[in-house]
Design a protein around this motif. Sequence first.
Motif, PDB file in Angstrom:
ATOM      1  N   GLN A  88       0.801  -1.221   0.000  1.00 32.22           N
ATOM      2  CA  GLN A  88       0.000   0.000   0.000  1.00 32.22           C
ATOM      3  C   GLN A  88       0.839   1.277   0.000  1.00 32.22           C
ATOM      4  OE1 GLN A  88      -3.375   0.154  -0.203  1.00 32.22           O
ATOM      5  NE2 GLN A  88      -3.378  -2.075  -0.449  1.00 32.22           N
ATOM      6  N   ALA A  89       2.136   1.169   0.252  1.00 31.25           N
ATOM      7  CA  ALA A  89       2.977   2.356   0.409  1.00 31.25           C
ATOM      8  C   ALA A  89       3.116   3.122  -0.902  1.00 31.25           C
ATOM      9  CB  ALA A  89       4.357   1.947   0.922  1.00 31.25           C
ATOM     10  N   THR A  90       3.054   4.451  -0.812  1.00 33.48           N
ATOM     11  CA  THR A  90       3.213   5.312  -1.987  1.00 33.48           C
ATOM     12  C   THR A  90       4.395   6.264  -1.856  1.00 33.48           C
ATOM     13  OG1 THR A  90       1.716   7.021  -1.129  1.00 33.48           O
ATOM     14  CG2 THR A  90       0.714   5.235  -2.415  1.00 33.48           C
ATOM     15  N   GLY A  91       5.067   6.269  -0.697  1.00 35.04           N
ATOM     16  CA  GLY A  91       6.204   7.162  -0.500  1.00 35.04           C
ATOM     17  C   GLY A  91       7.444   6.677  -1.229  1.00 35.04           C
ATOM     18  N   GLU A  92       8.381   7.580  -1.420  1.00 32.23           N
ATOM     19  CA  GLU A  92       9.654   7.214  -2.054  1.00 32.23           C
ATOM     20  C   GLU A  92      10.517   6.351  -1.142  1.00 32.23           C
ATOM     21  OE1 GLU A  92       8.045  10.551  -4.290  1.00 32.23           O
ATOM     22  OE2 GLU A  92       8.252  10.164  -2.145  1.00 32.23           O
ATOM     23  N   TYR A  93      10.324   6.501   0.179  1.00 33.77           N
ATOM     24  CA  TYR A  93      11.100   5.758   1.161  1.00 33.77           C
ATOM     25  C   TYR A  93      10.132   5.073   2.121  1.00 33.77           C
ATOM     26  CZ  TYR A  93      14.216   9.287  -0.718  1.00 33.77           C
ATOM     27  OH  TYR A  93      14.897  10.112  -1.581  1.00 33.77           O
ATOM     28  N   LEU A  94      10.585   3.974   2.730  1.00 34.94           N
ATOM     29  CA  LEU A  94       9.713   3.205   3.624  1.00 34.94           C
ATOM     30  C   LEU A  94      10.512   2.727   4.823  1.00 34.94           C
ATOM     31  CD1 LEU A  94       7.117   0.513   2.628  1.00 34.94           C
ATOM     32  CD2 LEU A  94       8.835  -0.027   4.375  1.00 34.94           C
ATOM     33  N   ILE A  95       9.907   2.851   5.992  1.00 35.15           N
ATOM     34  CA  ILE A  95      10.509   2.320   7.211  1.00 35.15           C
ATOM     35  C   ILE A  95       9.466   1.512   7.971  1.00 35.15           C
ATOM     36  CG2 ILE A  95       9.968   4.320   8.694  1.00 35.15           C
ATOM     37  CD1 ILE A  95      12.789   3.904   9.951  1.00 35.15           C
ATOM     38  N   VAL A  96       9.927   0.459   8.637  1.00 31.75           N
ATOM     39  CA  VAL A  96       9.060  -0.362   9.482  1.00 31.75           C
ATOM     40  C   VAL A  96       9.110   0.187  10.901  1.00 31.75           C
ATOM     41  CG1 VAL A  96       8.677  -2.664  10.433  1.00 31.75           C
ATOM     42  CG2 VAL A  96       9.442  -2.403   8.049  1.00 31.75           C
ATOM     43  N   GLN A  97       7.937   0.346  11.508  1.00 25.71           N
ATOM     44  CA  GLN A  97       7.833   0.844  12.884  1.00 25.71           C
ATOM     45  C   GLN A  97       6.930  -0.080  13.684  1.00 25.71           C
ATOM     46  OE1 GLN A  97       9.018   3.870  14.745  1.00 25.71           O
ATOM     47  NE2 GLN A  97       8.303   2.366  16.232  1.00 25.71           N
ATOM     48  N   ASP A  98       7.469  -0.763  14.698  1.00 21.03           N
ATOM     49  CA  ASP A  98       6.613  -1.567  15.563  1.00 21.03           C
ATOM     50  C   ASP A  98       5.663  -0.665  16.342  1.00 21.03           C
ATOM     51  OD1 ASP A  98       7.649  -3.945  14.731  1.00 21.03           O
ATOM     52  OD2 ASP A  98       8.913  -4.279  16.489  1.00 21.03           O
TER      53      ASP A  98
END
Length: 238
Positions: A88-98
Amino acid sequence: MNRPPTLSIVIPAFNEGRTIHRILDRVREVQLIGELAKEVIIVNDCSTDDTEEAVHRYIASHPNLPIRYHRHPVNRGKGAALHTGIEQATGEYLIVQDADLEYDPREYNELLQPVLDGFADVVYGSRFQGSKPHRILFFWHTIGNKFLTTLSNAFNNLNLTDMETCYKLFRTEMLQSLTLREERFGFEPEVTAKISRVPGVRIYEVGISYYGRTYAEGKKIGWRDGVRAIYCIVKYGF
């Protein structure tokens, strides 16, 4: 009008009704470098507590934080929740956050810096590198993490210090190009093996803080997940 570059923050959640509003507060308060915008994607993996109600209350009371909410109709595991968020992500960058409070969103910028400077495509946040605060907890968990990281490094020809870390930041397009299958905690060794084989990928590591939880405080990972991680390292390493 063009939208600004965006960081997609993917939050898998299972029975985190007590703390999810607190982690969202911390995400909301962070000012990202490079004039990046935020996109928060929460994936509720069929929680049996009030996680869903807590998220909806938060969305209603903080309309300025862009949150997209998804709920799995059955519990499938953290990896499956991450698959949904990545898709679903649309950003240029992605990070996982618990969704718990073990990792500090104020450190997003430290992970972003090598990417925005043009050096990195992927940045791992290491709990075992640098001088950041690190809660003292379980001896055997530390030994297990170091063993799994060493085994992963051997199969993937890397020199990471913390393969099992939650904080992994990617160029979203690169991450979305992978076919990911592990639906539980096998996500970490699988994504590490597969991202390491992307031609020309540049992987960096920075030290991060770690405010670990005990099992009484809600920690979920157990020895069976460690056994599965060994299987995944060997399977995807080959």
